[in-house]
Design a protein around this motif. Structure first.
Motif, mmCIF file in Angstrom:
data_model
loop_
_atom_site.group_PDB
_atom_site.id
_atom_site.type_symbol
_atom_site.label_atom_id
_atom_site.label_comp_id
_atom_site.label_asym_id
_atom_site.label_seq_id
_atom_site.Cartn_x
_atom_site.Cartn_y
_atom_site.Cartn_z
ATOM 1 N N GLY A 48 -8.563 48.550 47.841
ATOM 2 C CA GLY A 48 -7.935 48.919 46.582
ATOM 3 C C GLY A 48 -8.762 48.574 45.365
ATOM 4 N N PRO A 49 -8.163 48.710 44.186
ATOM 5 C CA PRO A 49 -8.886 48.517 42.923
ATOM 6 C C PRO A 49 -9.166 47.057 42.634
ATOM 7 C CG PRO A 49 -6.569 48.921 42.482
ATOM 8 C CD PRO A 49 -6.753 49.114 43.960
ATOM 9 N N PRO A 50 -9.973 46.766 41.602
ATOM 10 C CA PRO A 50 -10.335 45.380 41.278
ATOM 11 C C PRO A 50 -9.140 44.553 40.841
ATOM 12 C CG PRO A 50 -11.798 46.950 40.184
ATOM 13 C CD PRO A 50 -10.662 47.741 40.737
ATOM 14 N N PRO A 51 -9.264 43.228 40.898
ATOM 15 C CA PRO A 51 -8.193 42.368 40.373
ATOM 16 C C PRO A 51 -8.042 42.587 38.877
ATOM 17 C CG PRO A 51 -10.186 41.086 40.804
ATOM 18 C CD PRO A 51 -10.413 42.444 41.378
ATOM 19 N N GLY A 52 -6.817 42.497 38.404
ATOM 20 C CA GLY A 52 -6.557 42.711 36.983
ATOM 21 C C GLY A 52 -6.298 44.152 36.618
ATOM 22 N N THR A 53 -6.185 45.027 37.617
ATOM 23 C CA THR A 53 -6.011 46.458 37.345
ATOM 24 C C THR A 53 -4.701 46.751 36.621
ATOM 25 O OG1 THR A 53 -7.454 47.233 39.119
ATOM 26 C CG2 THR A 53 -5.679 48.705 38.460
ATOM 27 N N ALA A 54 -3.622 46.034 36.947
ATOM 28 C CA ALA A 54 -2.326 46.300 36.304
ATOM 29 C C ALA A 54 -2.412 46.085 34.793
ATOM 30 C CB ALA A 54 -1.241 45.417 36.911
ATOM 31 N N ALA A 55 -3.025 44.988 34.365
ATOM 32 C CA ALA A 55 -3.175 44.720 32.930
ATOM 33 C C ALA A 55 -4.100 45.743 32.278
ATOM 34 C CB ALA A 55 -3.709 43.302 32.722
ATOM 35 N N TRP A 56 -5.139 46.140 32.989
ATOM 36 C CA TRP A 56 -6.065 47.166 32.492
ATOM 37 C C TRP A 56 -5.336 48.481 32.240
ATOM 38 C CZ3 TRP A 56 -11.388 47.920 31.546
ATOM 39 C CH2 TRP A 56 -11.874 49.228 31.676
ATOM 40 N N ARG A 57 -4.509 48.898 33.197
ATOM 41 C CA ARG A 57 -3.783 50.158 33.052
ATOM 42 C C ARG A 57 -2.821 50.138 31.871
ATOM 43 N NH1 ARG A 57 -2.506 50.620 39.523
ATOM 44 N NH2 ARG A 57 -4.246 52.014 40.100
ATOM 45 N N ALA A 58 -2.278 48.969 31.570
ATOM 46 C CA ALA A 58 -1.288 48.857 30.492
ATOM 47 C C ALA A 58 -1.919 48.671 29.120
ATOM 48 C CB ALA A 58 -0.346 47.688 30.792
ATOM 49 N N ASP A 59 -3.226 48.510 29.056
ATOM 50 C CA ASP A 59 -3.902 48.182 27.798
ATOM 51 C C ASP A 59 -4.322 49.459 27.061
ATOM 52 O OD1 ASP A 59 -5.329 47.064 25.730
ATOM 53 O OD2 ASP A 59 -6.439 45.663 26.993
ATOM 54 N N HIS A 60 -3.872 49.595 25.811
ATOM 55 C CA HIS A 60 -4.251 50.735 24.974
ATOM 56 C C HIS A 60 -5.016 50.261 23.741
ATOM 57 C CE1 HIS A 60 -1.108 52.497 27.502
ATOM 58 N NE2 HIS A 60 -1.674 53.670 27.249
ATOM 59 N N VAL A 61 -5.811 49.192 23.928
ATOM 60 C CA VAL A 61 -6.524 48.592 22.802
ATOM 61 C C VAL A 61 -7.486 49.586 22.150
ATOM 62 C CG1 VAL A 61 -8.390 47.667 24.249
ATOM 63 C CG2 VAL A 61 -7.844 46.559 22.066
ATOM 64 N N LEU A 62 -7.993 50.545 22.904
ATOM 65 C CA LEU A 62 -8.907 51.536 22.334
ATOM 66 C C LEU A 62 -8.182 52.763 21.809
ATOM 67 C CD1 LEU A 62 -11.890 51.473 24.881
ATOM 68 C CD2 LEU A 62 -11.468 50.026 22.876
ATOM 69 N N GLY A 63 -6.854 52.721 21.853
ATOM 70 C CA GLY A 63 -6.079 53.847 21.354
ATOM 71 C C GLY A 63 -5.958 54.997 22.340
ATOM 72 N N ARG A 64 -6.271 54.755 23.596
ATOM 73 C CA ARG A 64 -6.167 55.772 24.639
ATOM 74 C C ARG A 64 -6.091 55.084 25.986
ATOM 75 N NH1 ARG A 64 -12.386 57.882 25.416
ATOM 76 N NH2 ARG A 64 -13.395 56.270 24.154
ATOM 77 N N GLU A 65 -5.741 55.845 27.009
ATOM 78 C CA GLU A 65 -5.691 55.277 28.346
ATOM 79 C C GLU A 65 -7.095 54.967 28.850
ATOM 80 O OE1 GLU A 65 -3.566 57.641 31.117
ATOM 81 O OE2 GLU A 65 -1.607 57.298 30.172
ATOM 82 N N LEU A 66 -7.201 53.861 29.566
ATOM 83 C CA LEU A 66 -8.469 53.520 30.197
ATOM 84 C C LEU A 66 -8.549 54.209 31.565
ATOM 85 C CD1 LEU A 66 -8.497 49.691 29.367
ATOM 86 C CD2 LEU A 66 -9.519 51.576 28.073
#
Length: 376
Positions: free
Chosen positions: A35-53
């Motif tokens: 599966g994906p790297p650790p911390g993926t859930a927080a990454w998916r929820a982060d819109h700090v750049l104003g768009r989806e990562l």
């Protein structure tokens, strides 16, 4: 009935011999890390750049690379700081950013198993070859980054027994690249050690890089869950299948970042990983050493355009392992056998199962020639 009886005998023989080989302990069943790297859930929820990562599970390494290349240096650094475990382990992220992210992750961990990974590597060249858009171009890096003296850690996943990859040389300028895939009993805690040095990924990669010279880079890749000891995990292919998926994506990530196709050196159970990955693995050469088999009857069955090489010395205990595959037990024919079709690598002066990369051996000289693209 007679055929069934022969099958049972073969399975019993394989299990008995493998369990008693070289004093290895019985294996403990391992759960493959996928599966994906650790911390993926927080990454998916982060819109700090104003768009989806980009989703780490569904986005290809090529798409990941394009995303990061389209960011400013400040935006890249924001993601490194906020999500170092994702950035450091996401295939396709530019190499220099992965170094920086993993340096942060290693500084943040308090697990004593990983403290050795923060020690400076003699052959690492931190900060070399920074590419446009990285923080180096923007005027420096944060304290403790690769430029501050840390090793070039290309992956660091602390989950489970831990997984790690380290680079020797400069991937951004290398004309020739090699990847070392280890076998059983390797994880982040045993990635390098002072005893049995050439049985570790770091020791093998460092020795190979020292012999390939300038213009080359070697990656020690302990990026899959390896068997522990000799037991069902080592005798079957389930961990190797999961490792093959991870190795393939890792190689795709290097390609997305402009790194030349590597020669891949596969030790022991690592050759099972390479055999299962061969048909989709981006590589110029596959070199197996101390191999129990590649889960293929011949080179043609690997369905690869890479050249396939095999080495085994006469004192290697792997020679006592039956080369068969019955009911999922065993890994098939010996790749050094005449019927397999691999190119032979001289290994008469290597010693034991972990002596192939020892300095001064014919096998190491041959490996370096293959890595440089000179062997025929």
């Amino acid at each position: 009935m007679r055929r069934y009886a022969r099958t049972l005998v073969a399975v019993a023989l394989a299990t008995t011999v493998m369990a008693g080989t070289a004093g290895w302990a019985s294996g403990n069943a391992q759960q493959a890390l996928t599966g994906p790297p650790p911390g993926t859930a927080a990454w998916r929820a982060d819109h700090v750049l104003g768009r989806e990562l980009p989703d780490p599970e569904r986005t290809t390494p090529a798409e990941v690379n394009r995303f990061f290349r389209g960011l400013t240096a400040a935006q890249q650094q924001t993601l490194v700081v906020r999500h170092p475990l994702v950035v450091g382990n996401l295939d396709g992220v530019p190499v220099e950013l992965r170094y920086r992210a993993n340096a942060r992750s290693l500084r943040a961990t308090h697990d004593p198993r990983y403290t050795h990974l923060t020690e400076a590597g003699a052959e690492a060249r931190p900060g070399a070859g920074a590419r446009p858009g990285t923080e180096a171009e923007a005027g420096g890096r944060d304290r403790g980054s690769a430029a501050a003296g840390d090793r070039q850690i290309l992956a660091f996943d602390p989950r489970g027994r831990g997984q790690v990859a380290e680079v020797f040389g400069d991937l951004s300028t290398a004309r020739h690249v090699a990847v070392v895939v280890p076998g059983s009993d390797i994880d982040a805690g045993t990635f390098d050690r002072t005893s049995d040095v050439y049985g570790t990924p770091a020791g093998m990669a460092k020795a190979l890089h020292a012999n390939t010279g300038r213009g080359s880079a070697v990656v020690a890749w302990a990026g899959y869950t390896t068997p522990v000891g000799v037991g069902v995990d080592a005798a079957t292919g389930s961990l190797a299948a999961a490792g093959a998926d991870r190795l393939t994506r890792f190689a795709d990530g290097l390609a997305a970042d402009g790194v030349p196709a590597p020669a891949v050196f596969c030790h022991s159970y690592g050759s099972v990983v390479c055999g299962l990955a061969a048909h989709r693995l981006r590589a110029t050469d596959l070199v197996v050493l101390g191999s129990p088999g590649m889960r293929a009857d011949t080179v043609a069955d690997l369905h690869t355009t890479a050249r396939v090489w095999a080495a085994k010395d006469t004192t290697d205990w792997i020679d006592n392992v039956p080369n068969l595959e019955v009911a999922g037990i065993g890994h098939g024919p010996d790749p050094t056998g005449p019927g397999f079709g691999a190119r032979r690598v001289p290994a008469h002066d290597a010693h034991g199962h972990t002596g192939y990369f020892a300095p001064g051996t014919d096998s190491l000289r041959a490996f370096a020639s293959i890595a440089r693209g000179e062997a025929r």
